[in-house]
Design a protein around this motif. Structure first.
Motif, PDB file in Angstrom:
ATOM      1  N   TYR A  44      42.166  37.168  33.980  1.00  0.00           N
ATOM      2  CA  TYR A  44      41.256  37.675  32.963  1.00  0.00           C
ATOM      3  C   TYR A  44      41.726  37.285  31.573  1.00  0.00           C
ATOM      4  CZ  TYR A  44      40.041  40.543  36.949  1.00  0.00           C
ATOM      5  OH  TYR A  44      39.680  40.966  38.199  1.00  0.00           O
ATOM      6  N   HIS A  45      40.742  37.132  30.676  1.00  0.00           N
ATOM      7  CA  HIS A  45      41.046  36.798  29.285  1.00  0.00           C
ATOM      8  C   HIS A  45      40.147  37.624  28.376  1.00  0.00           C
ATOM      9  CE1 HIS A  45      42.305  34.433  25.854  1.00  0.00           C
ATOM     10  NE2 HIS A  45      41.033  34.265  25.519  1.00  0.00           N
ATOM     11  N   LEU A  93      46.305  34.342  29.898  1.00  0.00           N
ATOM     12  CA  LEU A  93      45.458  35.089  30.818  1.00  0.00           C
ATOM     13  C   LEU A  93      46.244  36.274  31.353  1.00  0.00           C
ATOM     14  CD1 LEU A  93      44.021  32.123  32.921  1.00  0.00           C
ATOM     15  CD2 LEU A  93      42.897  33.308  31.035  1.00  0.00           C
ATOM     16  N   PHE A 133      42.408  43.375  34.716  1.00  0.00           N
ATOM     17  CA  PHE A 133      41.342  43.571  33.742  1.00  0.00           C
ATOM     18  C   PHE A 133      41.795  44.442  32.575  1.00  0.00           C
ATOM     19  CE2 PHE A 133      37.850  45.927  31.951  1.00  0.00           C
ATOM     20  CZ  PHE A 133      36.895  44.944  31.728  1.00  0.00           C
ATOM     21  N   ALA A 184      43.753  42.569  29.911  1.00  0.00           N
ATOM     22  CA  ALA A 184      42.890  41.672  29.137  1.00  0.00           C
ATOM     23  C   ALA A 184      41.967  42.449  28.210  1.00  0.00           C
ATOM     24  CB  ALA A 184      42.084  40.787  30.079  1.00  0.00           C
ATOM     25  N   VAL A 240      35.571  40.247  28.205  1.00  0.00           N
ATOM     26  CA  VAL A 240      36.649  39.918  29.122  1.00  0.00           C
ATOM     27  C   VAL A 240      36.099  38.868  30.078  1.00  0.00           C
ATOM     28  CG1 VAL A 240      38.214  40.720  30.915  1.00  0.00           C
ATOM     29  CG2 VAL A 240      37.741  42.185  28.951  1.00  0.00           C
ATOM     30  N   THR A 278      36.447  36.264  33.286  1.00  0.00           N
ATOM     31  CA  THR A 278      37.118  36.231  34.581  1.00  0.00           C
ATOM     32  C   THR A 278      37.264  34.790  35.026  1.00  0.00           C
ATOM     33  OG1 THR A 278      36.120  38.342  35.169  1.00  0.00           O
ATOM     34  CG2 THR A 278      37.016  37.022  36.968  1.00  0.00           C
TER      35      THR A 278
END
Length: 108
Positions: free
Chosen positions: A2-3, A17, A21, A24, A35, A37
């Protein structure tokens, strides 16, 4: 992976990354934060830095990364230079076929 970021677009330069979740989400800044994926389509060759190596402190936790990047410990650049760090690690790892880096960080 996640970012979290303030924009819905995929980063155009190397960036970090998270594996979860919630981590992030802390970086999904602004009223329109996102966010993103990501999923790998093949096995990845990653280099893992342990020992809270992503912690932004002045001493110790960045030492192993600095040895890879600078061939020695510089120290003192805890909160600064994240873009420099990722660029240098990528430049170092590309000829070795390394796809990315995992840096341990504190997590609740």
């Amino acid at each position: 992976m996640y970012h979290g970021r303030g924009l819905a677009s995929v980063p155009e330069r190397p960036d970090w990354l998270a594996f979860d979740f919630e981590h992030a989400f802390m970086f999904a800044r602004g009223s329109n934060g996102h966010v993103l994926t990501f999923a790998a389509t093949r096995p990845l060759k990653l280099l893992y830095f342990d020992g809270s190596s992503a912690a932004k402190v002045m001493d110790g936790s960045l030492d192993s990364q600095e040895v890879v990047m600078f061939r020695g410990v510089r120290g003192g650049n805890g909160r600064n230079g994240e873009q420099e760090k990722i660029q240098m690690l990528c430049e170092w790892g590309k000829p070795l076929g390394i796809d990315g880096f995992v840096r341990m960080e504190f997590h609740l």
